[in-house]
Structure formats: structure tokens, C-alpha cells
Design a protein around this motif. Structure first.
Motif, PDB file in Angstrom:
ATOM      1  N   ARG A  18      -5.129  -6.801  -1.129  1.00 20.10           N
ATOM      2  CA  ARG A  18      -4.422  -7.799  -0.314  1.00 20.10           C
ATOM      3  C   ARG A  18      -3.661  -8.766  -1.226  1.00 20.10           C
ATOM      4  NH1 ARG A  18      -7.738  -9.843   4.928  1.00 20.10           N
ATOM      5  NH2 ARG A  18      -5.685 -10.740   5.304  1.00 20.10           N
ATOM      6  N   LYS A  19      -4.277  -9.129  -2.348  1.00 18.96           N
ATOM      7  CA  LYS A  19      -3.605 -10.022  -3.302  1.00 18.96           C
ATOM      8  C   LYS A  19      -2.347  -9.339  -3.845  1.00 18.96           C
ATOM      9  CE  LYS A  19      -4.395 -12.715  -7.517  1.00 18.96           C
ATOM     10  NZ  LYS A  19      -3.047 -12.584  -7.941  1.00 18.96           N
ATOM     11  N   HIS A  20      -2.461  -8.061  -4.184  1.00 24.31           N
ATOM     12  CA  HIS A  20      -1.292  -7.314  -4.654  1.00 24.31           C
ATOM     13  C   HIS A  20      -0.206  -7.241  -3.575  1.00 24.31           C
ATOM     14  CE1 HIS A  20      -2.459  -5.874  -8.620  1.00 24.31           C
ATOM     15  NE2 HIS A  20      -3.688  -5.697  -8.150  1.00 24.31           N
ATOM     16  N   ALA A  21      -0.630  -7.069  -2.322  1.00 25.61           N
ATOM     17  CA  ALA A  21       0.339  -7.009  -1.221  1.00 25.61           C
ATOM     18  C   ALA A  21       1.091  -8.337  -1.110  1.00 25.61           C
ATOM     19  CB  ALA A  21      -0.368  -6.669   0.087  1.00 25.61           C
ATOM     20  N   ARG A  22       0.365  -9.445  -1.230  1.00 19.74           N
ATOM     21  CA  ARG A  22       1.014 -10.767  -1.172  1.00 19.74           C
ATOM     22  C   ARG A  22       1.963 -10.970  -2.342  1.00 19.74           C
ATOM     23  NH1 ARG A  22      -4.260 -12.249   0.386  1.00 19.74           N
ATOM     24  NH2 ARG A  22      -4.737 -12.932  -1.728  1.00 19.74           N
ATOM     25  N   ASP A  23       1.571 -10.466  -3.539  1.00 19.88           N
ATOM     26  CA  ASP A  23       2.389 -10.637  -4.747  1.00 19.88           C
ATOM     27  C   ASP A  23       3.558  -9.650  -4.819  1.00 19.88           C
ATOM     28  OD1 ASP A  23       0.588 -12.567  -5.475  1.00 19.88           O
ATOM     29  OD2 ASP A  23      -0.490 -11.289  -6.914  1.00 19.88           O
ATOM     30  N   GLY A  24       3.548  -8.628  -3.950  1.00 20.36           N
ATOM     31  CA  GLY A  24       4.602  -7.618  -3.985  1.00 20.36           C
ATOM     32  C   GLY A  24       4.419  -6.598  -5.095  1.00 20.36           C
ATOM     33  N   THR A  25       3.182  -6.435  -5.576  1.00 18.63           N
ATOM     34  CA  THR A  25       2.900  -5.501  -6.673  1.00 18.63           C
ATOM     35  C   THR A  25       2.007  -4.340  -6.223  1.00 18.63           C
ATOM     36  OG1 THR A  25       1.000  -6.840  -7.375  1.00 18.63           O
ATOM     37  CG2 THR A  25       3.131  -7.296  -8.425  1.00 18.63           C
ATOM     38  N   LEU A  26       2.010  -4.062  -4.942  1.00 19.58           N
ATOM     39  CA  LEU A  26       1.161  -3.001  -4.401  1.00 19.58           C
ATOM     40  C   LEU A  26       1.736  -1.629  -4.742  1.00 19.58           C
ATOM     41  CD1 LEU A  26      -1.403  -2.877  -2.604  1.00 19.58           C
ATOM     42  CD2 LEU A  26       0.128  -2.604  -0.662  1.00 19.58           C
ATOM     43  N   PRO A  27       0.949  -0.751  -5.390  1.00 17.22           N
ATOM     44  CA  PRO A  27       1.432   0.615  -5.660  1.00 17.22           C
ATOM     45  C   PRO A  27       1.625   1.371  -4.338  1.00 17.22           C
ATOM     46  CG  PRO A  27      -0.536   0.129  -6.951  1.00 17.22           C
ATOM     47  CD  PRO A  27      -0.377  -0.973  -5.952  1.00 17.22           C
ATOM     48  N   PRO A  28       2.465   2.405  -4.351  1.00 15.20           N
ATOM     49  CA  PRO A  28       2.733   3.121  -3.092  1.00 15.20           C
ATOM     50  C   PRO A  28       1.528   3.909  -2.585  1.00 15.20           C
ATOM     51  CG  PRO A  28       3.832   4.190  -4.929  1.00 15.20           C
ATOM     52  CD  PRO A  28       3.239   2.934  -5.468  1.00 15.20           C
ATOM     53  N   VAL A  29       1.509   4.081  -1.282  1.00  8.57           N
ATOM     54  CA  VAL A  29       0.526   4.922  -0.602  1.00  8.57           C
ATOM     55  C   VAL A  29       1.078   6.339  -0.652  1.00  8.57           C
ATOM     56  CG1 VAL A  29      -0.594   5.390   1.607  1.00  8.57           C
ATOM     57  CG2 VAL A  29      -0.162   3.025   0.911  1.00  8.57           C
ATOM     58  N   LEU A  30       0.257   7.297  -1.054  1.00  6.14           N
ATOM     59  CA  LEU A  30       0.693   8.688  -1.172  1.00  6.14           C
ATOM     60  C   LEU A  30       0.471   9.417   0.151  1.00  6.14           C
ATOM     61  CD1 LEU A  30       1.773  10.950  -3.006  1.00  6.14           C
ATOM     62  CD2 LEU A  30      -0.598  11.448  -3.614  1.00  6.14           C
ATOM     63  N   LEU A  31       1.550  10.005   0.673  1.00  3.27           N
ATOM     64  CA  LEU A  31       1.514  10.738   1.941  1.00  3.27           C
ATOM     65  C   LEU A  31       1.934  12.181   1.716  1.00  3.27           C
ATOM     66  CD1 LEU A  31       3.619   8.148   3.985  1.00  3.27           C
ATOM     67  CD2 LEU A  31       1.131   8.250   3.870  1.00  3.27           C
ATOM     68  N   THR A  32       1.491  13.061   2.590  1.00  5.68           N
ATOM     69  CA  THR A  32       1.997  14.424   2.610  1.00  5.68           C
ATOM     70  C   THR A  32       2.292  14.779   4.054  1.00  5.68           C
ATOM     71  OG1 THR A  32       1.678  16.696   1.872  1.00  5.68           O
ATOM     72  CG2 THR A  32      -0.245  15.600   2.768  1.00  5.68           C
ATOM     73  N   TYR A  33       3.341  15.575   4.262  1.00  4.50           N
ATOM     74  CA  TYR A  33       3.732  15.931   5.623  1.00  4.50           C
ATOM     75  C   TYR A  33       2.952  17.154   6.067  1.00  4.50           C
ATOM     76  CZ  TYR A  33       6.563  16.528   9.752  1.00  4.50           C
ATOM     77  OH  TYR A  33       6.978  16.618  11.051  1.00  4.50           O
ATOM     78  N   PHE A  34       2.348  17.053   7.241  1.00  4.18           N
ATOM     79  CA  PHE A  34       1.552  18.128   7.824  1.00  4.18           C
ATOM     80  C   PHE A  34       2.344  18.697   9.000  1.00  4.18           C
ATOM     81  CE2 PHE A  34      -2.582  19.255  10.217  1.00  4.18           C
ATOM     82  CZ  PHE A  34      -2.598  20.513   9.666  1.00  4.18           C
ATOM     83  N   THR A  35       2.947  19.855   8.800  1.00  6.27           N
ATOM     84  CA  THR A  35       3.878  20.444   9.756  1.00  6.27           C
ATOM     85  C   THR A  35       3.236  20.745  11.104  1.00  6.27           C
ATOM     86  OG1 THR A  35       4.945  21.486   7.864  1.00  6.27           O
ATOM     87  CG2 THR A  35       5.613  22.257  10.022  1.00  6.27           C
ATOM     88  N   LEU A  36       2.018  21.235  11.105  1.00  8.30           N
ATOM     89  CA  LEU A  36       1.378  21.668  12.346  1.00  8.30           C
ATOM     90  C   LEU A  36       1.326  20.549  13.386  1.00  8.30           C
ATOM     91  CD1 LEU A  36      -0.150  23.929  13.852  1.00  8.30           C
ATOM     92  CD2 LEU A  36      -2.249  23.005  12.879  1.00  8.30           C
ATOM     93  N   VAL A  37       0.991  19.342  12.972  1.00  7.76           N
ATOM     94  CA  VAL A  37       0.895  18.220  13.916  1.00  7.76           C
ATOM     95  C   VAL A  37       2.101  17.288  13.826  1.00  7.76           C
ATOM     96  CG1 VAL A  37      -1.609  18.245  14.080  1.00  7.76           C
ATOM     97  CG2 VAL A  37      -0.517  16.895  12.294  1.00  7.76           C
ATOM     98  N   GLU A  38       3.055  17.633  12.943  1.00 10.38           N
ATOM     99  CA  GLU A  38       4.267  16.848  12.746  1.00 10.38           C
ATOM    100  C   GLU A  38       3.946  15.378  12.483  1.00 10.38           C
ATOM    101  OE1 GLU A  38       6.620  17.697  16.234  1.00 10.38           O
ATOM    102  OE2 GLU A  38       7.298  19.595  15.399  1.00 10.38           O
ATOM    103  N   ARG A  39       3.063  15.163  11.513  1.00 13.57           N
ATOM    104  CA  ARG A  39       2.637  13.813  11.149  1.00 13.57           C
ATOM    105  C   ARG A  39       2.499  13.718   9.633  1.00 13.57           C
ATOM    106  NH1 ARG A  39       3.675  13.010  15.685  1.00 13.57           N
ATOM    107  NH2 ARG A  39       2.409  12.288  17.374  1.00 13.57           N
ATOM    108  N   TRP A  40       2.629  12.491   9.136  1.00 16.39           N
ATOM    109  CA  TRP A  40       2.357  12.221   7.731  1.00 16.39           C
ATOM    110  C   TRP A  40       0.875  11.920   7.593  1.00 16.39           C
ATOM    111  CZ3 TRP A  40       5.723  12.851   3.852  1.00 16.39           C
ATOM    112  CH2 TRP A  40       7.070  12.941   4.162  1.00 16.39           C
ATOM    113  N   LEU A  41       0.224  12.540   6.609  1.00 18.93           N
ATOM    114  CA  LEU A  41      -1.189  12.295   6.321  1.00 18.93           C
ATOM    115  C   LEU A  41      -1.293  11.404   5.101  1.00 18.93           C
ATOM    116  CD1 LEU A  41      -2.654  15.907   6.654  1.00 18.93           C
ATOM    117  CD2 LEU A  41      -2.614  14.114   8.379  1.00 18.93           C
TER     118      LEU A  41
END
Length: 158
Positions: A18-41
Motif C-alpha cells: 500500500r505504501k508503494h502504491a501511494r508512492d507510485g513505485t508499485l511493480p506491475p501485476v503479472l497477468l496471462t490471458y486465458f482464452t477459454l473463459v476470455e479473462r485475464w488471470l
């Protein structure tokens, strides 16, 4: 679509993120696309995502999307599809002249020499369907995710 439940709000990792989020230094969240349900995991960064949302911030995201490229065969059906795309574009622009960018993207995609298709890879699970059902059922019980009973039975039987 998370692969696990988020940590509690008072968890030390969530507080640190949360502190990183406030400071703008939060590393990215890693997602992968799941075709079967057409959603990002969410593959990695469940707590970072949770922390950013608790802070009312938009989390940085990094998406992995596996694709294959297939050459488009120049045949009669391709010609008809492209002609139909041009007619649809003309009709759409008559109705909404402001849609020029969207129509251009569609026309470019429909006239490419290579078609890109999303691919989700899967690997056999030891124990087959019974092992999968047991694993998913155990995850559901521990995740706190609410699912309607009818939906759950359909999902497991499909």
C-alpha cells in the motif's frame, strides 16, 4: 480473475505494498490471458493488486498473451469477408461519424496477410478429471469465492 484469494487488509505485505502504491513505485501485476473463459488471470501480484485497489489507485499491469500467427489464404471467402467488412464500415460511419478510429482498426485487421489467434496451453493433470475436480473443489472451499450452486455443478460436470 485471481488464482488465489487476496491476503487480509492488515497483512504486513499488503501494508508494505500500500505504501508503494501511494508512492507510485508499485511493480506491475503479472497477468496471462486465458482464452477459454476470455479473462485475464492474475499470475503474480495478488497482494500488489489488492493494495492498489485498497488505496484507490490503478495498479500497473503486465499482460502475457500467447498468440499464433496463421497466414490468411487469399481465396473467394476471404474476398467476400473483406467486402462485407468494407460495407459494414461504411454503414457504421454513416450512423456514427466519430467512430473513424475504431473502423480503421477493424479494416486493418480484416485486411492483414496474417491472422493472429490467442492460444492457451494446457497440460495433462495426473489423476485426470477426478484429480482436477478434487483440486478445484478444495480451492473453492479455501478461497472464499462465492459461486451459485447450479453454476458450480455445471462447471464441474462440463
Amino acid at each position: 480473475m485471481p488464482l488465489r484469494a487476496p491476503a487480509p487488509e492488515n497483512d504486513s505485505r499488503v501494508k508494505a505494498w500500500r505504501k508503494h502504491a501511494r508512492d507510485g513505485t508499485l511493480p506491475p501485476v503479472l497477468l496471462t490471458y486465458f482464452t477459454l473463459v476470455e479473462r485475464w488471470l492474475v499470475v503474480d501480484g495478488h497482494d500488489r493488486l489488492h493494495a492498489a485497489l485498497l488505496e484507490g489507485r490503478e495498479p500497473p499491469l503486465l499482460g502475457l498473451w500467447s498468440v499464433i500467427e496463421v497466414p490468411v489464404v487469399e481465396d473467394l471467402s476471404t474476398l467476400f469477408r473483406r467486402e462485407g467488412s468494407l460495407k459494414a464500415a461504411e454503414l457504421r460511419l454513416r450512423a456514427k461519424p466519430g467512430d473513424v478510429d475504431a473502423v480503421n482498426r477493424i479494416l486493418l485487421r480484416d485486411h492483414e496477410a496474417i491472422q493472429r489467434l490467442a492460444v492457451t496451453r494446457a497440460f495433462p493433470l495426473r489423476g485426470g478429471a477426478a484429480a482436477w475436480k478434487a483440486e478445484v473443489t478444495a480451492w473453492r472451499k479455501g478461497s472464499g469465492v462465492e459461486v451459485a450452486p447450479d453454476d458450480w455443478e455445471t462447471f464441474l460436470s462440463g
